[in-house]
Design a protein around this motif. Structure first.
Motif, PDB file in Angstrom:
ATOM      1  N   ARG A 258       0.741  -1.408   0.011  1.00 38.91           N
ATOM      2  CA  ARG A 258      -0.012  -0.107   0.020  1.00 38.91           C
ATOM      3  C   ARG A 258       0.886   1.345  -0.098  1.00 38.91           C
ATOM      4  NH1 ARG A 258      -3.553  -3.465   3.249  1.00 38.91           N
ATOM      5  NH2 ARG A 258      -2.602  -2.840   5.068  1.00 38.91           N
ATOM      6  N   SER A 259       2.088   1.254   0.633  1.00 37.82           N
ATOM      7  CA  SER A 259       2.724   2.463   0.822  1.00 37.82           C
ATOM      8  C   SER A 259       3.563   2.694  -0.669  1.00 37.82           C
ATOM      9  CB  SER A 259       3.869   2.161   1.926  1.00 37.82           C
ATOM     10  OG  SER A 259       3.210   2.335   3.307  1.00 37.82           O
ATOM     11  N   LEU A 260       3.679   1.726  -1.324  1.00 35.94           N
ATOM     12  CA  LEU A 260       4.430   1.773  -2.635  1.00 35.94           C
ATOM     13  C   LEU A 260       3.481   2.487  -3.441  1.00 35.94           C
ATOM     14  CD1 LEU A 260       6.196  -1.542  -3.586  1.00 35.94           C
ATOM     15  CD2 LEU A 260       7.124   0.553  -2.864  1.00 35.94           C
ATOM     16  N   LYS A 261       2.018   2.436  -3.537  1.00 34.44           N
ATOM     17  CA  LYS A 261       1.195   3.240  -4.059  1.00 34.44           C
ATOM     18  C   LYS A 261       1.146   4.494  -3.749  1.00 34.44           C
ATOM     19  CE  LYS A 261      -2.010  -0.491  -5.117  1.00 34.44           C
ATOM     20  NZ  LYS A 261      -1.877  -0.538  -6.551  1.00 34.44           N
ATOM     21  N   ASP A 262       1.559   4.893  -2.423  1.00 31.20           N
ATOM     22  CA  ASP A 262       1.569   6.357  -1.839  1.00 31.20           C
ATOM     23  C   ASP A 262       2.987   6.934  -2.704  1.00 31.20           C
ATOM     24  OD1 ASP A 262      -0.475   5.680  -0.166  1.00 31.20           O
ATOM     25  OD2 ASP A 262       1.050   5.483   1.392  1.00 31.20           O
ATOM     26  N   VAL A 263       3.867   6.041  -2.933  1.00 28.80           N
ATOM     27  CA  VAL A 263       5.030   6.573  -3.554  1.00 28.80           C
ATOM     28  C   VAL A 263       4.645   6.817  -5.067  1.00 28.80           C
ATOM     29  CG1 VAL A 263       7.503   6.132  -4.118  1.00 28.80           C
ATOM     30  CG2 VAL A 263       6.829   5.321  -2.031  1.00 28.80           C
ATOM     31  N   GLY A 264       3.905   6.034  -5.642  1.00 28.64           N
ATOM     32  CA  GLY A 264       3.558   6.258  -7.092  1.00 28.64           C
ATOM     33  C   GLY A 264       2.647   7.436  -7.107  1.00 28.64           C
ATOM     34  N   ARG A 265       2.013   8.013  -6.081  1.00 26.63           N
ATOM     35  CA  ARG A 265       1.285   9.207  -6.240  1.00 26.63           C
ATOM     36  C   ARG A 265       2.206  10.345  -6.160  1.00 26.63           C
ATOM     37  NH1 ARG A 265      -2.755   6.429  -3.809  1.00 26.63           N
ATOM     38  NH2 ARG A 265      -1.869   6.499  -1.530  1.00 26.63           N
ATOM     39  N   ALA A 266       3.125  10.203  -5.274  1.00 28.69           N
ATOM     40  CA  ALA A 266       4.006  11.256  -5.111  1.00 28.69           C
ATOM     41  C   ALA A 266       4.817  11.472  -6.303  1.00 28.69           C
ATOM     42  CB  ALA A 266       5.049  10.978  -3.872  1.00 28.69           C
ATOM     43  N   LEU A 267       5.451  10.158  -6.992  1.00 28.71           N
ATOM     44  CA  LEU A 267       6.035  10.702  -8.147  1.00 28.71           C
ATOM     45  C   LEU A 267       5.424  11.658  -9.056  1.00 28.71           C
ATOM     46  CD1 LEU A 267       7.777   7.196  -8.740  1.00 28.71           C
ATOM     47  CD2 LEU A 267       8.947   9.134  -8.142  1.00 28.71           C
ATOM     48  N   ALA A 278      14.285   6.789 -11.641  1.00 31.26           N
ATOM     49  CA  ALA A 278      14.287   5.508 -10.944  1.00 31.26           C
ATOM     50  C   ALA A 278      13.775   5.568  -9.528  1.00 31.26           C
ATOM     51  CB  ALA A 278      15.739   4.787 -10.992  1.00 31.26           C
ATOM     52  N   VAL A 279      13.246   4.552  -8.752  1.00 30.49           N
ATOM     53  CA  VAL A 279      13.092   4.386  -7.535  1.00 30.49           C
ATOM     54  C   VAL A 279      14.067   3.280  -6.845  1.00 30.49           C
ATOM     55  CG1 VAL A 279      11.290   4.114  -5.817  1.00 30.49           C
ATOM     56  CG2 VAL A 279      10.862   5.234  -7.936  1.00 30.49           C
ATOM     57  N   PHE A 280      14.732   3.775  -5.924  1.00 32.30           N
ATOM     58  CA  PHE A 280      15.353   2.460  -5.143  1.00 32.30           C
ATOM     59  C   PHE A 280      15.272   2.616  -3.656  1.00 32.30           C
ATOM     60  CE2 PHE A 280      18.444   6.248  -5.265  1.00 32.30           C
ATOM     61  CZ  PHE A 280      19.080   6.208  -4.022  1.00 32.30           C
ATOM     62  N   ALA A 281      15.877   1.795  -2.992  1.00 31.29           N
ATOM     63  CA  ALA A 281      15.970   1.527  -1.610  1.00 31.29           C
ATOM     64  C   ALA A 281      17.212   0.717  -1.262  1.00 31.29           C
ATOM     65  CB  ALA A 281      14.809   1.109  -0.913  1.00 31.29           C
ATOM     66  N   VAL A 282      18.014   1.124  -0.167  1.00 33.32           N
ATOM     67  CA  VAL A 282      19.001   0.428   0.247  1.00 33.32           C
ATOM     68  C   VAL A 282      18.422  -0.238   1.807  1.00 33.32           C
ATOM     69  CG1 VAL A 282      21.409   0.462   1.446  1.00 33.32           C
ATOM     70  CG2 VAL A 282      20.686   1.502  -0.770  1.00 33.32           C
ATOM     71  N   THR A 283      18.358  -1.626   1.925  1.00 33.16           N
ATOM     72  CA  THR A 283      17.534  -1.684   2.914  1.00 33.16           C
ATOM     73  C   THR A 283      18.031  -3.529   3.210  1.00 33.16           C
ATOM     74  OG1 THR A 283      15.366  -2.562   3.791  1.00 33.16           O
ATOM     75  CG2 THR A 283      15.571  -2.424   1.408  1.00 33.16           C
ATOM     76  N   LEU A 284      17.600  -4.041   4.422  1.00 37.24           N
ATOM     77  CA  LEU A 284      17.653  -5.413   4.816  1.00 37.24           C
ATOM     78  C   LEU A 284      16.370  -5.946   4.423  1.00 37.24           C
ATOM     79  CD1 LEU A 284      19.354  -5.033   8.560  1.00 37.24           C
ATOM     80  CD2 LEU A 284      20.391  -5.733   6.372  1.00 37.24           C
ATOM     81  N   PHE A 285      15.400  -5.062   4.474  1.00 39.86           N
ATOM     82  CA  PHE A 285      13.819  -5.658   3.943  1.00 39.86           C
ATOM     83  C   PHE A 285      13.992  -5.544   2.505  1.00 39.86           C
ATOM     84  CE2 PHE A 285      13.653  -3.581   8.296  1.00 39.86           C
ATOM     85  CZ  PHE A 285      13.251  -4.947   9.049  1.00 39.86           C
ATOM     86  N   TYR A 286      14.630  -6.170   1.682  1.00 41.72           N
ATOM     87  CA  TYR A 286      14.561  -6.188   0.428  1.00 41.72           C
ATOM     88  C   TYR A 286      13.794  -7.457  -0.263  1.00 41.72           C
ATOM     89  CZ  TYR A 286      18.791  -9.392   1.024  1.00 41.72           C
ATOM     90  OH  TYR A 286      19.471 -10.306   1.514  1.00 41.72           O
ATOM     91  N   ASP A 337       9.154   4.308 -15.235  1.00 44.43           N
ATOM     92  CA  ASP A 337       7.986   4.006 -15.730  1.00 44.43           C
ATOM     93  C   ASP A 337       7.398   2.459 -15.287  1.00 44.43           C
ATOM     94  OD1 ASP A 337       8.176   6.157 -17.353  1.00 44.43           O
ATOM     95  OD2 ASP A 337       9.147   5.196 -19.110  1.00 44.43           O
ATOM     96  N   GLU A 338       8.304   1.628 -15.047  1.00 41.20           N
ATOM     97  CA  GLU A 338       7.933   0.262 -14.723  1.00 41.20           C
ATOM     98  C   GLU A 338       7.434   0.387 -13.145  1.00 41.20           C
ATOM     99  OE1 GLU A 338       7.235  -3.645 -14.477  1.00 41.20           O
ATOM    100  OE2 GLU A 338       7.877  -2.402 -15.995  1.00 41.20           O
ATOM    101  N   PHE A 339       7.879   1.296 -12.393  1.00 41.24           N
ATOM    102  CA  PHE A 339       7.275   1.356 -11.009  1.00 41.24           C
ATOM    103  C   PHE A 339       5.815   1.984 -11.063  1.00 41.24           C
ATOM    104  CE2 PHE A 339       6.217   3.903  -7.056  1.00 41.24           C
ATOM    105  CZ  PHE A 339       6.880   3.059  -6.098  1.00 41.24           C
ATOM    106  N   LEU A 340       5.733   3.079 -11.909  1.00 40.03           N
ATOM    107  CA  LEU A 340       4.292   3.698 -12.212  1.00 40.03           C
ATOM    108  C   LEU A 340       3.316   2.529 -12.775  1.00 40.03           C
ATOM    109  CD1 LEU A 340       5.418   7.238 -13.257  1.00 40.03           C
ATOM    110  CD2 LEU A 340       4.172   6.533 -10.987  1.00 40.03           C
ATOM    111  N   LYS A 341       4.002   1.881 -13.794  1.00 34.27           N
ATOM    112  CA  LYS A 341       2.958   0.870 -14.212  1.00 34.27           C
ATOM    113  C   LYS A 341       2.519  -0.151 -13.113  1.00 34.27           C
ATOM    114  CE  LYS A 341       4.468  -0.708 -17.835  1.00 34.27           C
ATOM    115  NZ  LYS A 341       5.525  -1.688 -18.863  1.00 34.27           N
ATOM    116  N   ARG A 342       3.248  -0.308 -12.033  1.00 32.72           N
ATOM    117  CA  ARG A 342       2.905  -1.344 -11.017  1.00 32.72           C
ATOM    118  C   ARG A 342       1.921  -0.585 -10.061  1.00 32.72           C
ATOM    119  NH1 ARG A 342       5.709  -6.195 -10.475  1.00 32.72           N
ATOM    120  NH2 ARG A 342       7.265  -6.558 -12.325  1.00 32.72           N
ATOM    121  N   TYR A 343       2.532   0.782  -9.590  1.00 26.84           N
ATOM    122  CA  TYR A 343       2.189   1.306  -8.509  1.00 26.84           C
ATOM    123  C   TYR A 343       1.568   2.799  -8.620  1.00 26.84           C
ATOM    124  CZ  TYR A 343       4.433  -2.379  -6.773  1.00 26.84           C
ATOM    125  OH  TYR A 343       5.055  -3.745  -6.322  1.00 26.84           O
TER     126      TYR A 343
END
Length: 344
Positions: A258-267, A278-286, A337-343
């Protein structure tokens, strides 16, 4: 000690548990402790009408003089399930008990707190300072809303998935400890400075929102993009993800999506993110991000060690008791583009 320094010191001590002060922990639940300060008969009636219309109960912060003046209304409010808490001078405790026809067990800490002697007198009677409210709604925490703003704010809280209740009903309510003060100091210094310096956009208005995003003017290694390409970096709200994870991995994963959709709206809506390619994260929760379609990249060893150390510090700060099975962070990314297609 200067007059202005004394209240700040008292608030710090209250955050650490002085005088039996309470603290509210983030539990991952959408519950929110609602306190409503009322200073006149009109405000009291207005607050009760709004709460009754929405079938909600709250903690009413009532000065003793008003309680005596409107004793029947205060008594009816208590019988209807509202928590009656004091505010202002501690000398009014007995009058408040009489008006409410019950022993008042909590007192407002903050704008109209009663001072050193007042807190000592209240503590001797078993009255606890309420948790200090935060500036924005947070799951499991408390918020203070004036009667004039109550209707609009409750609509907003409902839209964002919060469930207001009296403070006494919070599932994470407990006696505050010095660690609570340290967490507050960390949030107000380290996290606030990071947010300001990196222009991090908060996307956690919803009760289960866990993402924040920061615009970057470049594409850091190891993204397979020219270094001059603008990007957007995801950041997790650590306290929220710890609370959600404690309730179960499935709930945390759904909050992720659900939060990824929030990011999509923000983009699409935030001007500072319009150029991010591009959208990226450095995380242990990958792992959840990989399941969500992100591509994983190995970090350079030196950077991976630095990030791993930072994540260990965050785990200590936020008190998660679950040992991570992943010790080395990775970068997860998607083209815009791929991120927005999904989210999007």
């Amino acid at each position: 000690m200067t007059p202005s320094a004394a209240p700040r010191l008292r608030r710090a001590l209250l955050r650490a548990g002085a005088f039996g002060a309470q603290s509210a922990a983030q539990t991952g639940l959408p519950q929110l402790g609602l306190s409503v300060p009322v200073h006149s008969a009109d405000e009291l009636l207005q607050a009760l009408r709004v709460l009754e219309h929405r079938r909600l109960s709250a903690t009413l912060l009532i000065p003793a003089a008003l309680a005596l003046q409107e004793a029947a209304t205060v008594r009816a409010a208590a019988q209807a399930g509202h928590e009656i808490a004091g505010t202002g001078s501690a000398a009014g405790l007995a009058a408040l008990d009489v008006a409410a026809c019950q022993s008042v067990a909590a007192w407002e800490a903050g704008e109209t707190e009663p001072g050193w002697a007042g807190w000592q007198a209240l503590a001797a009677r078993g009255v606890r300072p309420l948790p200090l409210p935060g500036p924005t709604p947070q799951p499991g925490q408390t918020v203070r809303i004036a009667p004039a703003e109550l209707a609009a704010r409750l609509d907003e809280l409902h839209t964002n998935g919060f469930r207001p209740s009296p403070v006494r009903e919070l599932s994470g309510l407990r006696r505050a400890t010095p660690r609570d003060l340290l967490l507050h100091v960390y949030a107000q210094t380290v996290e606030a400075n990071f947010t300001r310096q990196h222009h991090v956009i908060d996307l956690t208005q919803r009760a289960d929102g866990v993402m924040r995003v920061a615009p970057l003017p470049s594409a850091p290694d190891p993204l397979p993009l020219p270094r001059t390409i603008p990007t957007a970096e995801l950041h997790l709200d650590s306290a929220r993800i710890v609370g959600l994870a404690a309730r179960g991995a499935l709930g945390a994963y759904r909050a992720y999506l659900r939060s990824l959709k929030d990011v999509g709206r923000a983009l699409q809506e935030r001007p500072e993110l319009h150029g991010a390619q591009a959208v990226f994260a450095v995380t242990l929760f990958y792992a959840p991000l990989e399941q969500a379609g992100f591509t994983l990249l190995e970090l350079p060893p030196a950077r991976a060690r630095v990030y791993a150390l930072g994540f260990r510090v965050l785990r200590l700060v936020h008190g998660t008791t679950q040992a991570s099975s992943v010790l080395v962070p990775k970068m997860a990314w998607l083209p815009r583009d791929e991120f927005l297609k999904r989210y999007g």
